[in-house]
Design a protein around this motif. Structure first.
Motif, PDB file in Angstrom:
ATOM      1  N   TRP A 281      11.677   7.399  93.433  1.00 10.62           N
ATOM      2  CA  TRP A 281      11.335   6.445  92.386  1.00 10.62           C
ATOM      3  C   TRP A 281      12.541   6.204  91.483  1.00 10.62           C
ATOM      4  CZ3 TRP A 281       6.088   8.971  90.625  1.00 10.62           C
ATOM      5  CH2 TRP A 281       5.139   8.755  91.638  1.00 10.62           C
ATOM      6  N   ASN A 282      12.685   4.975  91.072  1.00  9.96           N
ATOM      7  CA  ASN A 282      13.813   4.597  90.209  1.00  9.96           C
ATOM      8  C   ASN A 282      13.440   4.864  88.751  1.00  9.96           C
ATOM      9  OD1 ASN A 282      16.292   3.596  89.457  1.00  9.96           O
ATOM     10  ND2 ASN A 282      15.664   1.457  89.561  1.00  9.96           N
ATOM     11  N   LEU A 283      13.391   6.156  88.401  1.00 10.61           N
ATOM     12  CA  LEU A 283      12.993   6.588  87.068  1.00 10.61           C
ATOM     13  C   LEU A 283      14.066   7.497  86.479  1.00 10.61           C
ATOM     14  CD1 LEU A 283       9.257   7.580  87.698  1.00 10.61           C
ATOM     15  CD2 LEU A 283      10.090   5.494  86.601  1.00 10.61           C
ATOM     16  N   ALA A 284      14.176   7.469  85.163  1.00  8.98           N
ATOM     17  CA  ALA A 284      15.076   8.391  84.469  1.00  8.98           C
ATOM     18  C   ALA A 284      14.366   9.720  84.300  1.00  8.98           C
ATOM     19  CB  ALA A 284      15.489   7.815  83.122  1.00  8.98           C
ATOM     20  N   SER A 285      14.440  10.556  85.327  1.00 11.50           N
ATOM     21  CA  SER A 285      13.762  11.855  85.325  1.00 11.50           C
ATOM     22  C   SER A 285      14.766  12.938  85.668  1.00 11.50           C
ATOM     23  CB  SER A 285      12.612  11.865  86.331  1.00 11.50           C
ATOM     24  OG  SER A 285      12.207  13.181  86.618  1.00 11.50           O
ATOM     25  N   ASP A 286      14.833  13.951  84.834  1.00 15.38           N
ATOM     26  CA  ASP A 286      15.743  15.063  85.102  1.00 15.38           C
ATOM     27  C   ASP A 286      15.351  15.791  86.381  1.00 15.38           C
ATOM     28  OD1 ASP A 286      17.869  17.041  84.156  1.00 15.38           O
ATOM     29  OD2 ASP A 286      16.119  18.342  84.346  1.00 15.38           O
ATOM     30  N   ALA A 287      14.045  15.983  86.596  1.00 16.59           N
ATOM     31  CA  ALA A 287      13.601  16.705  87.796  1.00 16.59           C
ATOM     32  C   ALA A 287      13.992  15.950  89.063  1.00 16.59           C
ATOM     33  CB  ALA A 287      12.090  16.919  87.739  1.00 16.59           C
ATOM     34  N   LEU A 288      13.746  14.634  89.080  1.00 19.38           N
ATOM     35  CA  LEU A 288      14.114  13.847  90.259  1.00 19.38           C
ATOM     36  C   LEU A 288      15.630  13.807  90.446  1.00 19.38           C
ATOM     37  CD1 LEU A 288      11.901  10.635  90.639  1.00 19.38           C
ATOM     38  CD2 LEU A 288      12.128  12.585  92.193  1.00 19.38           C
ATOM     39  N   ALA A 289      16.357  13.721  89.341  1.00 23.29           N
ATOM     40  CA  ALA A 289      17.818  13.698  89.442  1.00 23.29           C
ATOM     41  C   ALA A 289      18.344  14.996  90.043  1.00 23.29           C
ATOM     42  CB  ALA A 289      18.433  13.452  88.069  1.00 23.29           C
ATOM     43  N   ARG A 290      17.759  16.127  89.657  1.00 24.66           N
ATOM     44  CA  ARG A 290      18.194  17.425  90.194  1.00 24.66           C
ATOM     45  C   ARG A 290      17.861  17.545  91.672  1.00 24.66           C
ATOM     46  NH1 ARG A 290      15.626  21.988  86.976  1.00 24.66           N
ATOM     47  NH2 ARG A 290      17.250  23.273  87.935  1.00 24.66           N
ATOM     48  N   ILE A 291      16.673  17.075  92.072  1.00 23.69           N
ATOM     49  CA  ILE A 291      16.297  17.100  93.485  1.00 23.69           C
ATOM     50  C   ILE A 291      17.248  16.216  94.288  1.00 23.69           C
ATOM     51  CG2 ILE A 291      14.513  16.416  95.136  1.00 23.69           C
ATOM     52  CD1 ILE A 291      12.449  17.191  92.963  1.00 23.69           C
ATOM     53  N   SER A 292      17.522  15.014  93.780  1.00 23.30           N
ATOM     54  CA  SER A 292      18.422  14.087  94.479  1.00 23.30           C
ATOM     55  C   SER A 292      19.809  14.693  94.638  1.00 23.30           C
ATOM     56  CB  SER A 292      18.520  12.764  93.707  1.00 23.30           C
ATOM     57  OG  SER A 292      17.264  12.127  93.607  1.00 23.30           O
ATOM     58  N   ALA A 293      20.330  15.288  93.576  1.00 18.47           N
ATOM     59  CA  ALA A 293      21.669  15.871  93.634  1.00 18.47           C
ATOM     60  C   ALA A 293      21.724  17.034  94.619  1.00 18.47           C
ATOM     61  CB  ALA A 293      22.091  16.337  92.238  1.00 18.47           C
ATOM     62  N   ALA A 294      20.672  17.861  94.643  1.00 18.50           N
ATOM     63  CA  ALA A 294      20.646  19.005  95.555  1.00 18.50           C
ATOM     64  C   ALA A 294      20.627  18.552  97.007  1.00 18.50           C
ATOM     65  CB  ALA A 294      19.427  19.873  95.254  1.00 18.50           C
ATOM     66  N   LEU A 295      19.803  17.566  97.310  1.00 12.57           N
ATOM     67  CA  LEU A 295      19.729  17.067  98.691  1.00 12.57           C
ATOM     68  C   LEU A 295      21.028  16.372  99.089  1.00 12.57           C
ATOM     69  CD1 LEU A 295      16.083  15.647  98.726  1.00 12.57           C
ATOM     70  CD2 LEU A 295      16.910  17.736  99.829  1.00 12.57           C
ATOM     71  N   ARG A 296      21.604  15.618  98.178  1.00 14.48           N
ATOM     72  CA  ARG A 296      22.856  14.911  98.471  1.00 14.48           C
ATOM     73  C   ARG A 296      23.980  15.900  98.779  1.00 14.48           C
ATOM     74  NH1 ARG A 296      22.679  11.953  94.340  1.00 14.48           N
ATOM     75  NH2 ARG A 296      23.863  13.289  92.930  1.00 14.48           N
ATOM     76  N   ALA A 297      24.089  16.955  97.976  1.00 18.37           N
ATOM     77  CA  ALA A 297      25.158  17.940  98.186  1.00 18.37           C
ATOM     78  C   ALA A 297      24.964  18.699  99.493  1.00 18.37           C
ATOM     79  CB  ALA A 297      25.197  18.908  97.006  1.00 18.37           C
ATOM     80  N   ALA A 298      23.721  19.108  99.793  1.00 20.32           N
ATOM     81  CA  ALA A 298      23.469  19.853 101.024  1.00 20.32           C
ATOM     82  C   ALA A 298      23.683  18.981 102.253  1.00 20.32           C
ATOM     83  CB  ALA A 298      22.043  20.399 101.014  1.00 20.32           C
ATOM     84  N   ALA A 299      23.263  17.725 102.169  1.00 20.53           N
ATOM     85  CA  ALA A 299      23.441  16.823 103.311  1.00 20.53           C
ATOM     86  C   ALA A 299      24.917  16.584 103.608  1.00 20.53           C
ATOM     87  CB  ALA A 299      22.740  15.493 103.031  1.00 20.53           C
ATOM     88  N   ALA A 300      25.732  16.540 102.562  1.00 22.53           N
ATOM     89  CA  ALA A 300      27.168  16.340 102.768  1.00 22.53           C
ATOM     90  C   ALA A 300      27.776  17.483 103.575  1.00 22.53           C
ATOM     91  CB  ALA A 300      27.874  16.207 101.424  1.00 22.53           C
ATOM     92  N   GLU A 301      27.196  18.694 103.434  1.00 17.78           N
ATOM     93  CA  GLU A 301      27.690  19.852 104.176  1.00 17.78           C
ATOM     94  C   GLU A 301      27.090  19.944 105.574  1.00 17.78           C
ATOM     95  OE1 GLU A 301      29.926  22.139 103.259  1.00 17.78           O
ATOM     96  OE2 GLU A 301      30.306  21.159 101.327  1.00 17.78           O
ATOM     97  N   ALA A 302      25.821  19.551 105.721  1.00 23.53           N
ATOM     98  CA  ALA A 302      25.091  19.807 106.964  1.00 23.53           C
ATOM     99  C   ALA A 302      25.103  18.643 107.951  1.00 23.53           C
ATOM    100  CB  ALA A 302      23.645  20.176 106.642  1.00 23.53           C
ATOM    101  N   LEU A 303      25.244  17.417 107.457  1.00 24.78           N
ATOM    102  CA  LEU A 303      25.113  16.242 108.315  1.00 24.78           C
ATOM    103  C   LEU A 303      26.474  15.598 108.563  1.00 24.78           C
ATOM    104  CD1 LEU A 303      21.961  14.581 106.689  1.00 24.78           C
ATOM    105  CD2 LEU A 303      22.059  16.342 108.476  1.00 24.78           C
ATOM    106  N   GLU A 304      26.532  14.794 109.593  1.00 20.84           N
ATOM    107  CA  GLU A 304      27.744  14.025 109.864  1.00 20.84           C
ATOM    108  C   GLU A 304      27.760  12.777 108.990  1.00 20.84           C
ATOM    109  OE1 GLU A 304      27.360  13.145 113.998  1.00 20.84           O
ATOM    110  OE2 GLU A 304      27.996  15.147 114.663  1.00 20.84           O
ATOM    111  N   PRO A 305      28.940  12.291 108.619  1.00 19.29           N
ATOM    112  CA  PRO A 305      28.990  11.067 107.809  1.00 19.29           C
ATOM    113  C   PRO A 305      28.431   9.874 108.584  1.00 19.29           C
ATOM    114  CG  PRO A 305      31.120  12.206 107.816  1.00 19.29           C
ATOM    115  CD  PRO A 305      30.278  12.853 108.868  1.00 19.29           C
TER     116      PRO A 305
END
Length: 308
Positions: A281-305
C-alpha cells in the motif's frame, strides 16, 4: 460534508470473520460471543447501508466489505506505528499481544523457503506482529488486490491501484532429480524427447512452473506433464530425493542436495529464473517501510538482478 466514523471494534470484527473464515472462530479470537460478533457486523452493515459479507464457507467479503477490510488493516498499521513510537518514548510500556494487530503480507512459498524469513526475522524480534500468507507467486497479488494483505511478493510487474512497486530480482531455478531416476529414465538428462516419460513434482494445481521450465528449456509453446503435487517447497526437494520425479525448485533450495549428490541437475544447460516484485500500500507507515526495506535488502543478496 460530514465524515463517517466507523467503530474500530466493528471493523476488527469484520476482519476477524474474514481472516478466521467464519463467525465462531472470530468470536473465539475476539473473546466475545458469536451473538456479539453478529451484532457488530449487523451494526456495521446498517451504518454502511449494504451487505459486507457473502455467507459462504468460508465467508468472503463483498466489494464493499473488501474496502472496509482494507480500512481496518490501515488502522492496524497506524496502531503498530503508534505503539512502536510510544515504546521508544518509554521502553517500560508493555507490548500488547494483540492478535488483531497483525500486519498481513503475502509471499510465495519458494521465497519463504529461501530468503524471505531471514529478512523479516529482525522485525519479528522487534515486535512487529507479522502474518505471512503463502500462495503461488502468480497469485499473491490477488490477496493485495482484495485488501486482505498490506503487501505481497509477486511476479506481477505492473503496480496495483493505490500501491507502490519495487522490483526485487530474479529467482534462479533448477530442474533436479535423484541420480537413480536420471540413470533409469532420462539417460544423459532431460530433453525434448524424454520429458514426458517422467512425473514432475509440482507445488499444487495452480503451479505452472514445471510446465514453464520445460517450454523454456526446449523451445515449446505448450506441454502436458505427468504431475504429482506436494504443497511445500522443501517437500518437493525431499520427494525428488526419494525418486518421485523431476522437480523445478529454487537453485538455493537444492544447493545442499546437489553438493552432496542426493540430487542432480537434469538440465544443466538451461538457465531459468522468475522475476519477483514487492507491492505494498502506498501509505506513510513506518511498519510497512521497515518491511519493504528488509525485503529489498535481502533480495539484493539472494536474487539475481533483473535485466535493465
Amino acid at each position: 460534508m460530514a465524515v463517517t466514523t466507523f467503530d474500530p471494534d466493528a471493523l476488527e470484527c469484520l476482519a476477524a470473520i474474514v481472516e478466521e473464515g467464519g463467525f465462531e472462530r472470530a468470536a473465539q479470537r475476539l473473546s466475545i460471543t458469536q451473538s456479539a460478533v453478529s451484532q457488530r457486523l449487523r451494526a456495521l452493515e446498517a451504518q454502511v447501508g449494504t451487505v459486507l459479507l457473502v455467507r459462504s464457507r468460508p465467508v468472503r467479503p463483498t466489494p464493499a466489505g473488501q474496502r472496509l477490510l482494507k480500512h481496518a488493516k490501515m488502522m492496524r498499521l497506524l496502531r503498530a506505528d503508534l505503539e512502536r513510537e510510544l515504546r521508544e518514548l518509554d521502553p517500560t510500556l508493555a507490548r500488547r499481544a494483540r492478535d488483531e494487530g497483525r500486519i498481513s503480507i503475502a509471499i510465495n512459498a519458494d521465497s519463504i523457503a529461501t530468503w524471505a524469513l531471514a529478512a523479516l526475522s529482525p522485525l519479528v524480534r522487534d515486535g512487529v506482529p507479522l502474518e505471512i500468507i503463502h500462495d503461488d507467486q502468480d497469485f499473491t497479488h490477488e490477496w493485495l488486490r482484495e485488501g486482505q494483505v498490506m503487501g505481497c511478493v509477486t511476479t506481477l510487474a505492473q503496480p496495483l491501484r493505490g500501491c507502490r512497486l519495487e522490483p526485487l530480482g530474479r529467482m534462479p531455478y533448477v530442474a533436479v532429480a535423484s541420480p537413480a531416476l536420471l540413470q533409469q529414465r532420462l539417460g544423459a538428462g532431460l530433453n525434448a524427447h524424454n520429458f514426458h516419460r517422467v512425473p514432475f513434482v509440482a507445488f499444487n494445481r495452480k503451479d505452472d512452473l514445471q510446465r514453464d521450465f520445460v517450454c523454456h528449456a526446449f523451445g515449446l509453446s505448450q506441454v502436458s506433464l505427468q504431475q504429482i503435487y506436494v504443497p511445500s517447497s522443501e517437500g518437493q526437494v525431499r520427494a525428488a530425493q526419494a525418486g518421485w520425479g523431476v522437480t523445478v525448485v529454487p537453485r538455493a533450495l537444492a544447493a545442499a542436495a546437489l553438493a552432496e549428490g542426493s540430487l542432480v541437475d537434469v538440465a544443466p544447460q538451461t538457465r531459468y529464473g522468475v522475476p519477483l516484485h514487492w507491492h505494498c500500500w502506498n501509505l506513510a507507515s513506518d511498519a510497512l517501510a521497515r518491511i519493504s526495506a528488509a525485503l529489498r535488502a535481502a533480495a539484493a543478496e539472494a536474487l539475481e538482478p533483473l535485466p535493465a
